[in-house]
Design a protein around this motif. Structure first.
Motif, PDB file in Angstrom:
ATOM      1  N   LEU A 289      20.675  -8.084 -59.050  1.00 19.93           N
ATOM      2  CA  LEU A 289      20.272  -9.474 -58.820  1.00 19.93           C
ATOM      3  C   LEU A 289      18.807  -9.562 -58.387  1.00 19.93           C
ATOM      4  O   LEU A 289      18.076 -10.472 -58.797  1.00 19.93           O
ATOM      5  CB  LEU A 289      21.175 -10.110 -57.772  1.00 19.93           C
ATOM      6  CG  LEU A 289      22.626 -10.327 -58.218  1.00 19.93           C
ATOM      7  CD1 LEU A 289      23.473 -10.792 -57.047  1.00 19.93           C
ATOM      8  CD2 LEU A 289      22.693 -11.333 -59.361  1.00 19.93           C
ATOM      9  N   ASP A 290      18.372  -8.597 -57.572  1.00 22.59           N
ATOM     10  CA  ASP A 290      16.959  -8.570 -57.171  1.00 22.59           C
ATOM     11  C   ASP A 290      16.059  -8.349 -58.382  1.00 22.59           C
ATOM     12  O   ASP A 290      15.010  -9.005 -58.533  1.00 22.59           O
ATOM     13  CB  ASP A 290      16.726  -7.468 -56.137  1.00 22.59           C
ATOM     14  CG  ASP A 290      17.396  -7.769 -54.804  1.00 22.59           C
ATOM     15  OD1 ASP A 290      17.751  -8.940 -54.566  1.00 22.59           O
ATOM     16  OD2 ASP A 290      17.577  -6.824 -54.008  1.00 22.59           O
TER      17      ASP A 290
ATOM     18  N   THR B 248      21.193 -16.040 -46.483  1.00 26.49           N
ATOM     19  CA  THR B 248      20.067 -15.111 -46.420  1.00 26.49           C
ATOM     20  C   THR B 248      20.484 -13.701 -46.819  1.00 26.49           C
ATOM     21  O   THR B 248      21.459 -13.157 -46.285  1.00 26.49           O
ATOM     22  CB  THR B 248      19.475 -15.086 -44.999  1.00 26.49           C
ATOM     23  OG1 THR B 248      19.100 -16.413 -44.631  1.00 26.49           O
ATOM     24  CG2 THR B 248      18.264 -14.171 -44.943  1.00 26.49           C
ATOM     25  N   GLY B 249      19.761 -13.130 -47.791  1.00 22.43           N
ATOM     26  CA  GLY B 249      20.018 -11.767 -48.223  1.00 22.43           C
ATOM     27  C   GLY B 249      21.221 -11.597 -49.111  1.00 22.43           C
ATOM     28  O   GLY B 249      21.622 -10.462 -49.391  1.00 22.43           O
ATOM     29  N   GLN B 250      21.820 -12.707 -49.573  1.00 23.35           N
ATOM     30  CA  GLN B 250      23.027 -12.628 -50.400  1.00 23.35           C
ATOM     31  C   GLN B 250      22.779 -13.319 -51.739  1.00 23.35           C
ATOM     32  O   GLN B 250      22.010 -14.273 -51.823  1.00 23.35           O
ATOM     33  CB  GLN B 250      24.210 -13.305 -49.697  1.00 23.35           C
ATOM     34  CG  GLN B 250      24.572 -12.692 -48.366  1.00 23.35           C
ATOM     35  CD  GLN B 250      25.154 -11.301 -48.502  1.00 23.35           C
ATOM     36  OE1 GLN B 250      25.692 -10.940 -49.541  1.00 23.35           O
ATOM     37  NE2 GLN B 250      25.048 -10.512 -47.443  1.00 23.35           N
ATOM     38  N   PRO B 251      23.426 -12.868 -52.808  1.00 27.57           N
ATOM     39  CA  PRO B 251      23.286 -13.540 -54.101  1.00 27.57           C
ATOM     40  C   PRO B 251      23.926 -14.922 -54.063  1.00 27.57           C
ATOM     41  O   PRO B 251      24.865 -15.174 -53.310  1.00 27.57           O
ATOM     42  CB  PRO B 251      24.031 -12.611 -55.067  1.00 27.57           C
ATOM     43  CG  PRO B 251      25.000 -11.866 -54.209  1.00 27.57           C
ATOM     44  CD  PRO B 251      24.320 -11.691 -52.887  1.00 27.57           C
ATOM     45  N   ARG B 252      23.400 -15.810 -54.875  1.00 29.18           N
ATOM     46  CA  ARG B 252      23.931 -17.166 -54.925  1.00 29.18           C
ATOM     47  C   ARG B 252      25.318 -17.162 -55.562  1.00 29.18           C
ATOM     48  O   ARG B 252      25.560 -16.473 -56.550  1.00 29.18           O
ATOM     49  CB  ARG B 252      22.992 -18.066 -55.746  1.00 29.18           C
ATOM     50  CG  ARG B 252      23.351 -19.540 -55.683  1.00 29.18           C
ATOM     51  CD  ARG B 252      22.321 -20.370 -56.453  1.00 29.18           C
ATOM     52  NE  ARG B 252      22.519 -21.781 -56.216  1.00 29.18           N
ATOM     53  CZ  ARG B 252      23.417 -22.537 -56.832  1.00 29.18           C
ATOM     54  NH1 ARG B 252      24.194 -21.992 -57.758  1.00 29.18           N
ATOM     55  NH2 ARG B 252      23.532 -23.816 -56.552  1.00 29.18           N
ATOM     56  N   LEU B 253      26.232 -17.943 -54.975  1.00 28.01           N
ATOM     57  CA  LEU B 253      27.569 -18.086 -55.532  1.00 28.01           C
ATOM     58  C   LEU B 253      27.547 -19.210 -56.561  1.00 28.01           C
ATOM     59  O   LEU B 253      27.167 -20.343 -56.256  1.00 28.01           O
ATOM     60  CB  LEU B 253      28.584 -18.396 -54.423  1.00 28.01           C
ATOM     61  CG  LEU B 253      28.772 -17.312 -53.359  1.00 28.01           C
ATOM     62  CD1 LEU B 253      29.722 -17.793 -52.268  1.00 28.01           C
ATOM     63  CD2 LEU B 253      29.298 -16.033 -53.980  1.00 28.01           C
ATOM     64  N   HIS B 254      27.992 -18.903 -57.773  1.00 34.61           N
ATOM     65  CA  HIS B 254      27.893 -19.869 -58.857  1.00 34.61           C
ATOM     66  C   HIS B 254      29.179 -20.653 -59.089  1.00 34.61           C
ATOM     67  O   HIS B 254      29.213 -21.544 -59.937  1.00 34.61           O
ATOM     68  CB  HIS B 254      27.498 -19.149 -60.151  1.00 34.61           C
ATOM     69  CG  HIS B 254      26.147 -18.510 -60.080  1.00 34.61           C
ATOM     70  ND1 HIS B 254      24.970 -19.214 -60.172  1.00 34.61           N
ATOM     71  CD2 HIS B 254      25.787 -17.202 -59.891  1.00 34.61           C
ATOM     72  CE1 HIS B 254      23.945 -18.395 -60.065  1.00 34.61           C
ATOM     73  NE2 HIS B 254      24.407 -17.168 -59.884  1.00 34.61           N
ATOM     74  N   SER B 255      30.244 -20.331 -58.335  1.00 32.18           N
ATOM     75  CA  SER B 255      31.540 -20.968 -58.592  1.00 32.18           C
ATOM     76  C   SER B 255      31.816 -22.149 -57.677  1.00 32.18           C
ATOM     77  O   SER B 255      32.885 -22.754 -57.762  1.00 32.18           O
ATOM     78  CB  SER B 255      32.653 -19.934 -58.425  1.00 32.18           C
ATOM     79  OG  SER B 255      32.714 -19.492 -57.071  1.00 32.18           O
ATOM     80  N   VAL B 256      30.870 -22.499 -56.799  1.00 39.43           N
ATOM     81  CA  VAL B 256      31.131 -23.530 -55.799  1.00 39.43           C
ATOM     82  C   VAL B 256      31.473 -24.869 -56.444  1.00 39.43           C
ATOM     83  O   VAL B 256      32.472 -25.514 -56.095  1.00 39.43           O
ATOM     84  CB  VAL B 256      29.929 -23.671 -54.841  1.00 39.43           C
ATOM     85  CG1 VAL B 256      30.118 -24.881 -53.924  1.00 39.43           C
ATOM     86  CG2 VAL B 256      29.766 -22.411 -54.003  1.00 39.43           C
ATOM     87  N   ASP B 257      30.650 -25.313 -57.388  1.00 43.64           N
ATOM     88  CA  ASP B 257      30.907 -26.607 -58.030  1.00 43.64           C
ATOM     89  C   ASP B 257      32.265 -26.629 -58.716  1.00 43.64           C
ATOM     90  O   ASP B 257      32.997 -27.620 -58.647  1.00 43.64           O
ATOM     91  CB  ASP B 257      29.809 -26.923 -59.056  1.00 43.64           C
ATOM     92  CG  ASP B 257      28.494 -27.295 -58.395  1.00 43.64           C
ATOM     93  OD1 ASP B 257      28.529 -27.802 -57.262  1.00 43.64           O
ATOM     94  OD2 ASP B 257      27.432 -27.078 -59.013  1.00 43.64           O
ATOM     95  N   ARG B 258      32.601 -25.525 -59.361  1.00 40.00           N
ATOM     96  CA  ARG B 258      33.886 -25.465 -60.074  1.00 40.00           C
ATOM     97  C   ARG B 258      35.066 -25.577 -59.113  1.00 40.00           C
ATOM     98  O   ARG B 258      36.008 -26.334 -59.364  1.00 40.00           O
ATOM     99  CB  ARG B 258      33.955 -24.159 -60.859  1.00 40.00           C
ATOM    100  CG  ARG B 258      35.271 -23.958 -61.590  1.00 40.00           C
ATOM    101  CD  ARG B 258      35.299 -22.595 -62.259  1.00 40.00           C
ATOM    102  NE  ARG B 258      36.645 -22.238 -62.667  1.00 40.00           N
ATOM    103  CZ  ARG B 258      37.020 -21.023 -63.006  1.00 40.00           C
ATOM    104  NH1 ARG B 258      36.137 -20.036 -63.002  1.00 40.00           N
ATOM    105  NH2 ARG B 258      38.264 -20.764 -63.362  1.00 40.00           N
ATOM    106  N   GLU B 259      35.005 -24.842 -58.000  1.00 42.07           N
ATOM    107  CA  GLU B 259      36.109 -24.898 -57.045  1.00 42.07           C
ATOM    108  C   GLU B 259      36.196 -26.263 -56.377  1.00 42.07           C
ATOM    109  O   GLU B 259      37.290 -26.802 -56.169  1.00 42.07           O
ATOM    110  CB  GLU B 259      35.956 -23.790 -56.000  1.00 42.07           C
ATOM    111  CG  GLU B 259      36.171 -22.392 -56.562  1.00 42.07           C
ATOM    112  CD  GLU B 259      36.279 -21.327 -55.489  1.00 42.07           C
ATOM    113  OE1 GLU B 259      37.104 -21.489 -54.570  1.00 42.07           O
ATOM    114  OE2 GLU B 259      35.538 -20.335 -55.568  1.00 42.07           O
ATOM    115  N   LEU B 260      35.046 -26.844 -56.019  1.00 43.59           N
ATOM    116  CA  LEU B 260      35.054 -28.160 -55.391  1.00 43.59           C
ATOM    117  C   LEU B 260      35.613 -29.217 -56.333  1.00 43.59           C
ATOM    118  O   LEU B 260      36.366 -30.106 -55.915  1.00 43.59           O
ATOM    119  CB  LEU B 260      33.642 -28.536 -54.953  1.00 43.59           C
ATOM    120  CG  LEU B 260      33.109 -27.851 -53.689  1.00 43.59           C
ATOM    121  CD1 LEU B 260      31.653 -28.222 -53.459  1.00 43.59           C
ATOM    122  CD2 LEU B 260      33.950 -28.243 -52.487  1.00 43.59           C
ATOM    123  N   GLN B 261      35.238 -29.146 -57.595  1.00 46.41           N
ATOM    124  CA  GLN B 261      35.739 -30.113 -58.561  1.00 46.41           C
ATOM    125  C   GLN B 261      37.246 -30.001 -58.710  1.00 46.41           C
ATOM    126  O   GLN B 261      37.958 -31.014 -58.747  1.00 46.41           O
ATOM    127  CB  GLN B 261      35.059 -29.912 -59.917  1.00 46.41           C
ATOM    128  CG  GLN B 261      35.502 -30.924 -60.970  1.00 46.41           C
ATOM    129  CD  GLN B 261      34.799 -30.719 -62.304  1.00 46.41           C
ATOM    130  OE1 GLN B 261      34.050 -29.759 -62.469  1.00 46.41           O
ATOM    131  NE2 GLN B 261      35.035 -31.609 -63.247  1.00 46.41           N
TER     132      GLN B 261
END
Length: 436
Positions: free
Chosen positions: A109-110, A252-265
């Protein structure tokens, strides 16, 4: 004896008698406290196995055994192929392999961020090398998990299931049998619920736990008994029968989570608006989350977790401003129904305290959440979204969540994910249920 010393002795004896009197008073007058400060009797614990066998696993330098608890009593099954040395070595290899895969994932990811920010030839080559290294680390993780599952089957699961009588796949249309694991020592870290040879899943006699029973975990018999006890909520508690969603996609220091919108929806479609509270991003700070936990019987975390192997109580979930630690959770008491942790490493305990299952998932269970679904290590956020979307879909009834059937629903979700990714156990092995 000096007069002062005599008075001190008399005072201590008076206090000791007063203590004994108060303990007796509690036992005699407070409902449910007949065994207050006593070691519970075996008969009082056997009802914990009302819905299925509880398997307490002991591994020591001298011998290893499974204590199989049913409502009829306890029987001992010796596990001659299970040794403390090998269990410890495999647990250490397990942790090292998972840690290396996580490190390679962060390096990739870096490198990806660097290539996007400055797309030079060197940056693109570095990204390619990092992707190659990550692919190999994931392959090594899958190979390690496959070997681990097969070893757990041979040493623990196969003899236990045979002793219980779980020797085949349940007939179609019948209710699956339940099974609770209560491991100790290095076994507390390992995925007993997926032990087996998963290439045999379609066989009438599959050599896997996952295809013979619905597994759950419990830290103790008493914890399972307490969680199994029906609780009728008061009017005030009924008002807290709502779902809190805590979503922190960037820490901080962690990769972005891309599933948040999907789970919230998915959750917003399943739960009526009046029963749903969302704390997202900077709103999900440690203080706000602690306050809202008191007002909700259901909570779902979509965030990064971390575990301090040297000091397990300092591990926890990464909020927008600080870590919500195992210590924070353990200091509180809730009357919660369910806690879902779509996060990394929420159920990994301390490497040096293997007899003490001090994890965030266990802390939530001990603090009053009857059901906890958590990941045993860092999980793919898309896989986590698949599992929890399915799980909540099974639990939602007319806009309200019902905790009955949590374990069977998770079991179906994991089996579906395995069917989609049969050769990638890192994607479907981590998810585990604690509770009744």
């Amino acid at each position: 004896m000096k007069p002062d010393s005599s008075r001190q002795v008399s005072r201590r004896m008076e206090l000791a008698r007063e203590w004994d009197r108060l303990v007796d008073q509690v036992r005699e007058t407070v409902p449910g406290f007949q065994d207050f400060m006593r070691r519970p009797s075996l008969d009082s614990l056997l009802p914990a196995a009302a819905a299925g066998s509880v398997v307490m696993l002991n591994v020591s330098p001298w011998r290893s055994d499974a204590l199989i608890v049913t409502t009829a009593g306890v029987r001992n099954l010796r596990l001659p192929r299970l040794t403390l040395d090998e269990a410890t070595a495999r647990a250490n290899h397990y942790l090292e392999t998972l840690h290396e895969a996580e490190r390679k994932g962060q390096e990739y990811l870096d490198a990806l961020d660097e290539a996007h920010a400055r797309p030079t030839a060197a940056a693109i080559r570095a990204q390619s090398h990092a992707a190659h290294d990550l692919m190999h680390a994931e392959r090594r993780t899958d190979q390690m998990l496959q070997a681990m599952q097969e070893w757990l089957w041979e040493t623990v699961a196969a003899p236990v299931l045979e002793e219980i009588g779980l020797v085949g796949k349940p007939p179609a249309g019948t209710e699956w049998p339940r099974l609770w694991w209560c491991p100790t020592g290095p076994l507390t870290l390992l995925p007993l619920h997926t032990a087996g040879y998963h290439g045999t899943a379609e066989s009438p006699l599959p050599l896997t736990v996952l295809d013979r029973a619905v597994s759950s975990y419990t830290p103790t018999l008493r914890a399972l008994l307490q969680a199994r006890t029906e609780h009728r909520p008061s009017a005030a508690e009924a008002a807290t029968d709502r779902l809190l969603v805590v979503a922190v996609e960037e820490a901080t220091g962690q990769p972005r989570l891309h599933s948040v919108d999907r789970e919230l929806q998915a959750l917003s479609q399943l739960v009526t608006p009046g029963r749903l509270t969302v704390l997202r991003g900077t709103d999900a700070d440690r203080r706000s989350v602690c306050e809202e936990l008191e007002r909700h019987q259901w909570v779902h975390f979509i965030c990064h977790g971390d575990q301090n192997l040297a000091q397990p109580s300092e591990g926890g979930l990464l909020m927008s401003d600080a870590t919500l630690t195992v210590r924070d959770i353990s200091a509180r008491h809730f009357r919660g129904e369910f806690a879902g942790l779509s996060a990394c490493k929420t159920a990994v305990g301390g490497k040096e305290l293997l007899d003490e299952t001090i994890t965030l998932a266990t802390a939530l269970h001990y603090s009053g959440y009857r059901h906890v679904v958590a990941a045993l290590w860092s999980v793919d956020d898309e896989a986590a979204a698949d599992v929890f979307t399915f799980l909540y879909g099974e639990l939602a009834v007319d806009g309200t969540l019902r905790a009955q059937g949590v374990a069977p629903a998770l079991h179906r979700a994991v089996r579906d994910l395995r069917a989609a990714h049969p050769h990638e156990p890192r994607l479907w092995t981590p998810f585990a249920h604690i509770g009744p």
